[in-house]
Design an enzyme around this catalytic site. Sequence first.
Site, PDB file in Angstrom:
ATOM      1  N   SER A 144       0.846  -1.189   0.000  1.00  0.00           N
ATOM      2  CA  SER A 144       0.000   0.000   0.000  1.00  0.00           C
ATOM      3  C   SER A 144       0.881   1.237   0.000  1.00  0.00           C
ATOM      4  O   SER A 144       2.070   1.164   0.334  1.00  0.00           O
ATOM      5  CB  SER A 144      -0.886  -0.012   1.254  1.00  0.00           C
ATOM      6  OG  SER A 144      -1.513   1.229   1.479  1.00  0.00           O
ATOM      7  N   TYR A 157      -3.898  -1.109   9.785  1.00  0.00           N
ATOM      8  CA  TYR A 157      -3.661  -1.259   8.348  1.00  0.00           C
ATOM      9  C   TYR A 157      -2.275  -0.739   7.987  1.00  0.00           C
ATOM     10  O   TYR A 157      -1.519  -1.402   7.255  1.00  0.00           O
ATOM     11  CB  TYR A 157      -4.741  -0.492   7.566  1.00  0.00           C
ATOM     12  CG  TYR A 157      -4.689  -0.715   6.077  1.00  0.00           C
ATOM     13  CD1 TYR A 157      -5.276  -1.843   5.510  1.00  0.00           C
ATOM     14  CD2 TYR A 157      -4.068   0.204   5.232  1.00  0.00           C
ATOM     15  CE1 TYR A 157      -5.244  -2.049   4.131  1.00  0.00           C
ATOM     16  CE2 TYR A 157      -4.028  -0.002   3.862  1.00  0.00           C
ATOM     17  CZ  TYR A 157      -4.609  -1.128   3.315  1.00  0.00           C
ATOM     18  OH  TYR A 157      -4.562  -1.344   1.954  1.00  0.00           O
TER      19      TYR A 157
END
Length: 252
Positions: A144, A157
Amino acid sequence: MSVSFDLTGKTAMVTGANTGLGQAIAVGLAQAGADIIAVGRSAPTETAAMVADAGRALHAIPADLSTVAPVAGVVAEAVAAVGAIDILVNNAGIIRRADSLDFTEEDWDAVMDTNLKTAFFLSQAVARTWAETGRGGKIINICSMLSFQGGIRVPSYTASKSGLAGLTRLLACEWAAKGINVNAIAPGYFSTNNTEALRADETRNRDILARIPAGRWGDPSDISGAAVFLASDAAAYVHGTVLAVDGGWLAR
């Protein structure tokens, strides 16, 4: 020496292939010639049809990857069904949003278990089949932008995707000599169900678009080429790379 992106004769296991980026990756790999093993909680009905349109086969394995419990069975079933796995894409992931002052242990563990723990142990299980046969293979982790940045309101996350980038480099160091390429893709801001809340927030959506040099959210199909490259012989000497596919976000 000729450069080949052809995946004909290869089989790729893709987790979370039923929608979004996982679906786009599975379809892109199929279009390059690979058969697909789709692993996830939901039936990849739409993905299977798209893979069939590309002239390839899809074998679905239902599994809840929120724990490592199904990992051994998933790999055993895949090997029994297709003979061997050539490519593993660790795409399955979840996200939980809350201010860090209020973030719960339950939300922390759920995200870390799915995004990082299961990705490691599935990689380990698949790599063991390669090490035993000496055949080598390709692992592609889906990281990410938050593998590089902090973000806000997504502590688990961010931690999981930062950890996955580090794990990509560690496994590359350990397994490159075994003929196993471990790399990652770090998607930027894509139009998927994971970013629905951001796109629905007028202020956040405007701010994000203003930062992306390409001037738009990524379409899931934008990630396919990077996956095909890292899965192919063209990336034979690429190890431990986290390839950003971000519309120029990190360059800004």
